[in-house]
Design an enzyme around this catalytic site. Structure first.
Site, PDB file in Angstrom:
ATOM      1  CG  HIS A   1     -10.273  -0.517  -4.947  1.00 23.21           C
ATOM      2  ND1 HIS A   1     -10.033  -0.689  -6.160  1.00 23.21           N
ATOM      3  CD2 HIS A   1      -9.091  -0.811  -4.038  1.00 23.21           C
ATOM      4  CE1 HIS A   1      -8.605  -0.759  -6.446  1.00 23.21           C
ATOM      5  NE2 HIS A   1      -8.316  -0.914  -5.164  1.00 23.21           N
TER       6      HIS A   1
ATOM      7  CD  GLU B   1      -4.388  -1.197  -5.526  1.00 27.68           C
ATOM      8  OE1 GLU B   1      -3.477  -1.473  -6.468  1.00 27.68           O
ATOM      9  OE2 GLU B   1      -5.523  -0.981  -6.090  1.00 27.68           O
TER      10      GLU B   1
ATOM     11  CG  ASP C   1     -12.994  -1.195  -8.027  1.00 25.81           C
ATOM     12  OD1 ASP C   1     -12.521  -0.169  -7.649  1.00 25.81           O
ATOM     13  OD2 ASP C   1     -12.172  -2.185  -7.482  1.00 25.81           O
TER      14      ASP C   1
END
Ligand SMILES: *[C@@H]1O[C@H](CO)[C@@H](O)[C@H](O)[C@H]1NC(C)=O
Ligand SMILES: *[C@@H]1O[C@H](CO)[C@@H](O)[C@H](O)[C@H]1NC(C)=O
Ligand SMILES: *[C@@H]1O[C@H](CO)[C@@H](O)[C@H](O)[C@H]1NC(C)=O
Length: 590
Positions: free
Chosen positions: A297, A361, A243
């Site tokens: 990420h 996201e 991440d």
């Protein structure tokens, strides 16, 4: 009035050193604690034995979906004489048998009396019926098994396990382990003399997600997690291995990523660590699948490549959902060569049957604020609306998937999280349903679930309102509680049945996955966050119960004790009194 007692049903020896005045008697499918009457000491029944015979599904977790026939006759075992015969003695079976024996012997070691000579030997035969042996679990694997126990004429307890393949037979060993109880009145291991159980899971995908980027999780803790999965018949370990916070994955072809991106030189997963984890998991019936989350990420580790933008951009709230921000510049052709290398390393190590590409996201503001990207879009005559950025993301996803398939040599299903790209107006353009499986992270009542099902997509449910096990702690980017508070109780996890969420299209749901994001947890507390709540999900997926958590309550208390015995620091759910006084604690009793 005593409706049913187990007195006299037991084939047991005299109790030598009597250590407790308490016995348990079965009344109305409930174990009732009773003082042992004078002269009836030898008929006293320990709690674990009572629990096994008294309720309809005994203490088994997850409860079997087929026949469950367990005699009320119980016999002592000699843990030193467990023999296993398997004509197809593959190395996986040998390893599974070894773990089974260790589990039983560790329980025997808790007995004070080491002489077990009067115990019966256990003779286990394993029959695998599929012609082709396989050591690869997939979502097509038939995990069913049939377990029969009966005494043979030589005084042995004979156990026959029949299963299509290794994975089913391993589940049978778990069930057998649950049928072997420790009688704390007599200091002996015991097993029912006659058993007939057939069993298979309702859903093929029963997973746990563990994030090892926000905080590093030790190899031992990962193995413990997999051990808990095995005990609860879960089968997919989804490793969110990278991440933006850290890049602990050591890529053979791009070692600079973990060199720059790991929290420390020790907080990495080497090729050996990963092989060890995959092997450990395989012999416990668990498949490990990696997630390489992109194009958001990403961050730490990518500094030197020139492919990451908005790295630690501030104020972070404008560019990402949590600090540090970071997103790929997907217009750079060189990026795809790096990705291909990483996919190649992962495909070689994990040999995945499905690949998780993350894809959640993505913040369009980051791309929209990067001049080279907006110029690239303008050159192509694209605008700067949401649809244009979705197109850019789609461009990335296509190219990335192509690079992945070059390494797998064939198309394999790709899992992606719900996002802007999975919205009705974008998804059919960029994520065709024959190629992509969608993992739901929004709530169980999100209308997108219905849209995806109607669109023919296959789903994995990780709806955060029931399956995010990191919820309910303090905030870390602000005061107050964290974003998905409150804490999710096991009852809610248990009742999060895919049938209730997907209705008549439940056959498109492959299963569910409990997620542990690790912003606020590391190796010191992974066990207690996951367990026993992940086991609650395990029963929902394996047994597809028609009843609610109330029916399951007393059995989950028993299963929690099993997890603890296996070295997992599972949370206590209730005072031990509730374990000893079945069904007396929850209000509105069943
Ligand atoms: C176990 O299988 C063997 C071989 O097929 C058979 O002879 C035996 O009766 C079976 N035992 C049980 C308990 O089913
Ligand atoms: C086990 O139960 C099934 C279903 O009730 C039955 O058909 C079978 O004969 C039983 N097997 C044994 C060995 O008792
Ligand atoms: C991108 O930035 C432009 C210029 O500021 C703005 O008009 C547009 O709405 C932005 N696009 C998105 C999707 O936010």
């Amino acid at each position: 009035m005593r409706l049913l007692t187990l007195l006299g049903l037991f084939c047991i020896d005299y109790i030598s050193a009597f250590s407790s005045p308490w016995s348990w008697e079965c009344e109305n499918h409930k174990c009732i604690k009773k003082e042992i009457r004078k002269g009836e000491e030898n008929d006293a029944v320990c709690l674990e034995a009572c629990q096994m015979f008294c309720s309809k599904t005994s203490g088994l977790w997850p409860k079997p979906t087929g026949t469950v026939d367990i005699s009320s006759h119980i016999v002592p075992l000699d843990p030193a004489r467990i023999e296993v015969n398997s004509r197809k003695a593959g190395s996986l079976i040998n390893k599974a048998v070894k773990s089974f024996k260790e589990d039983i012997i560790s329980r025997a070691a808790t007995t004070r009396d080491s002489s077990e000579r009067d115990g019966k030997p256990l003779s286990i035969s394993i029959f695998l019926t599929e012609p082709q042996e396989t050591d690869k679990l997939t979502m097509e694997t038939d995990e069913s098994y049939h377990l029969v126990i009966s005494p043979d004429e030589k005084g042995k307890l004979e156990v026959n396990i029949t299963a299509p393949n290794f994975f089913g037979s391993r589940h049978a060993l778990e069930t057998l382990g649950q049928l072997i109880i420790y009688d704390d009145l007599r200091n002996k291991l015991m097993a029912p003399s006659n058993v007939n159980i057939s069993d298979k899971p309702a859903y093929p995908y029963r997973g746990i997600l563990l994030d090892t980027s926000r905080n590093y999780i030790s190899v031992d803790t990962i193995k413990k997690t997999i051990n808990g999965m095995a005990a609860s018949k879960l089968n997919y370990f989804h490793w969110h291995i990278t991440d933006s916070h850290s890049f602990p994955y050591v890529s053979k072809s791009r070692p600079e990523l973990s060199l720059y991106g790991a929290y420390s030189p020790k907080k990495v997963y080497t090729e050996r660590d990963i092989d060890e984890i995959i092997d450990f998991a395989k012999s416990r019936g668990v498949r490990v699948i990696p997630e390489f989350d992109a194009p958001a990420h990403v961050g730490e580790g990518w500094q030197k490549t020139g492919y990451v933008i908005c790295l630690n951009a501030q104020p972070w709230g404008s560019y990402c959902v949590e600090p540090p921000c970071g997103q790929f510049d997907v217009t750079k052709d060189g990026l795809y060569d790096v990705l291909e290398d990483i996919y190649g390393d992962m495909v070689e190590q994990f040999d995945p049957d499905i690949f998780h590409m993350g894809g959640d996201e993505v913040h369009f503001t980051c791309w929209n604020n990067t001049k080279s990207i907006t110029d690239w879009m303008t050159e192509r005559g694209w605008g700067r609306e949401e649809a244009d950025f979705a197109k850019l993301w789609g461009y990335f996803q296509d190219k990335a998937a192509d690079r992945l398939f070059r390494k797998t040599g064939k198309n394999i299903p790709i899992i992606m999280w719900t996002s802007t790209l999975t919205k009705k107006e974008h998804i059919t353009k960029y994520l065709p349903k024959d190629k992509y499986i969608i993992q739901i992270w929004t709530t169980g009542s999100d209308p997108q679930i219905d849209e995806l099902l109607t669109g023919g997509y296959k789903l994995i449910l990780s709806n955060y309102d029931a399956l995010y096990l990191d919820c309910g702690f303090a905030g870390w980017v602000t005061d107050g509680n964290n974003w998905c508070s409150p804490y999710i109780g096991w009852q809610k996890v248990y009742d999060n049945n895919p049938r209730k969420i997907a209705g008549s299209r439940v056959n498109q749901v492959l299963g569910s996955e409990a997620a542990l994001w690790t912003e606020q947890v590391d190796s010191t507390a992974v066990d207690s966050r996951l367990w026993p709540r992940a086991a609650a999900m395990a029963e929902t997926l394996w047994s597809d119960p028609q009843t609610s958590w109330r029916e399951a309550e007393s059995r989950l208390l028993i299963h929690r004790e099993r997890l603890v015995r296996r070295g997992i620091n599972a949370d206590a759910l209730e005072p031990e009194w509730c374990l000893q006084n079945e069904n007396e604690c929850p209000i509105d009793k069943v």
